[in-house]
Design an enzyme around this catalytic site. Sequence first.
Site, short mmCIF file in Angstrom:
data_model
loop_
_atom_site.label_atom_id
_atom_site.label_comp_id
_atom_site.label_asym_id
_atom_site.label_seq_id
_atom_site.Cartn_x
_atom_site.Cartn_y
_atom_site.Cartn_z
N ARG A 1 -9.24 1.45 6.12
CA ARG A 1 -8.69 0.73 4.98
C ARG A 1 -9.83 0.36 4.02
O ARG A 1 -10.97 0.19 4.45
CB ARG A 1 -7.98 -0.55 5.43
CG ARG A 1 -6.75 -0.31 6.29
CD ARG A 1 -5.63 0.33 5.48
NE ARG A 1 -4.39 0.45 6.20
CZ ARG A 1 -4.03 1.49 6.95
NH1 ARG A 1 -4.86 2.50 7.11
NH2 ARG A 1 -2.85 1.53 7.55
N ARG B 1 -8.20 3.02 11.99
CA ARG B 1 -7.30 2.60 10.91
C ARG B 1 -8.15 2.30 9.69
O ARG B 1 -8.52 1.15 9.42
CB ARG B 1 -6.52 1.36 11.36
CG ARG B 1 -5.51 0.82 10.35
CD ARG B 1 -4.92 -0.49 10.86
NE ARG B 1 -3.98 -1.07 9.92
CZ ARG B 1 -2.69 -0.77 9.84
NH1 ARG B 1 -2.19 0.12 10.67
NH2 ARG B 1 -1.90 -1.35 8.97
N GLU C 1 -7.24 -5.91 0.33
CA GLU C 1 -7.22 -4.81 1.30
C GLU C 1 -6.08 -3.87 0.97
O GLU C 1 -5.02 -4.29 0.50
CB GLU C 1 -7.05 -5.39 2.71
CG GLU C 1 -7.02 -4.36 3.83
CD GLU C 1 -5.60 -3.96 4.24
OE1 GLU C 1 -5.47 -3.07 5.10
OE2 GLU C 1 -4.64 -4.53 3.69
N CYS D 1 0.80 -1.22 0.00
CA CYS D 1 0.00 0.00 0.00
C CYS D 1 0.83 1.28 0.00
O CYS D 1 0.30 2.36 -0.26
CB CYS D 1 -0.92 0.02 1.24
SG CYS D 1 -0.01 0.05 2.82
#
Length: 440
Positions: free
Chosen positions: A159, A157, A113, A75
């Site tokens: 995502r 967090r 993800e 990512c």
Amino acid sequence: MTEKKLKFIDLFAGIGAFHISLEKLGHKCVFASELSYDLRSLYKENYGIDCQGDITKISIESIPNHDVLCAGFPCQTFSKAGNQNGMKEARGKLFDEILKILSYHKPRYFILENVRNLLMHDSGNTWNYISHKLDELGYFFDKRILSPHLINIPQHRERIFIVGSLKSIDIEEMQWPPKEDYVNSVDSILNNDEIDSNLELEKINVLNTWGEFLNELPKDVEPYRPLWSMEFGANYPLDVEWESLPLNEWHKYKGMYGYPLKSCDSLELVFEKLPNYVKTQKGIPPTWKQKFIYNNRTFYKENKKFISKTTLNKIKDFKLESWKKFEWNCPGTQRIFYDKLIQFRGSGVRIKKNNYLPSLVTVSTQIPIIGKYMRYILPEEGARVQSLPEQIKLPETKTASFRVLGNMVNVELVYRVAFQLLKNYNKVPTEETIDIFEEV
């Protein structure tokens, strides 16, 4: 669990969050790949599976047939915190490896993800490419921004989760995990309070000084967010190209903390009295930066009568410029750090409420701090907030552990997403969840 075990593969496996989640649902891992040699060894130790290396060096034909492809693909290249080169660099092109496997093996399901900025990266072109390619392969898919705090885990967090199936019914009937009304305090993942403080003395002094600053402000005055103290007393221009301004023009203005730039006899000395974000700026500053600077100057003009010279001088003397920036994200609460979470970031000293643990990051210097004990969270506490079972072994060093924890997907979120996605593949029992707090 399901009447028939599904076979899944775990790509860019890391510590094995996808493995834990799908195995908990009763499914079987038939292949795993991870670039890091150390993590491959740890994967073998934790799960008894020989984890393969660089996915670009593995022939697609050698990957076993599988029903579910899982991948938290790299990512950093899409993150706002990174260079945002996206698919222009090798890491960004790894999504194409996923496409090749999907095209060859045609698994019924996939779960992907990544950072939420994947949606907006390159003005949406990256997501358009991803969605177009998945559509070309015949997959029905959906996406959702999820965060552990939405399911009662004390970490924010966000995502993006992307799920897909060759059967439309799986996507049409899938229910994303609903938001819960309550978020646990970080106390729910902490070890006992007998652990000695491991926070450096100079950082304690920084926090004490910012505490003094807060207490000097009237209770009805909230500090501007983000606070850039270097702008207190400054008035250099905001709507020009700073690097092209001649010396005689700089002499008209004041730099950090009101330093008179007319006393500088060279541009080199001028820039010593300016913040780093001026020195690194190319061209006219963006609107958001001009706004931050203007609002900080205004805040100081309106409140300088409350700020003592002693406190301001302490802030000016901080070793790092990032320590001179302050983010008080707890409006309406007591101005103490005892019941807060703290993080020293490149963007400043950040203070959050104690159910708002920031994203664990791969940079060990940004490990969250428990204000109650003035100590960093421990690797095993970080593992709990990422929903890792207690028996999962982490890397041996703290730095390596937080690098893993900062890169991984939250186990409980994957479990809930996978449960919903796979529920139509044979009969599925009543949902059970991983109680990550049961052994704390």
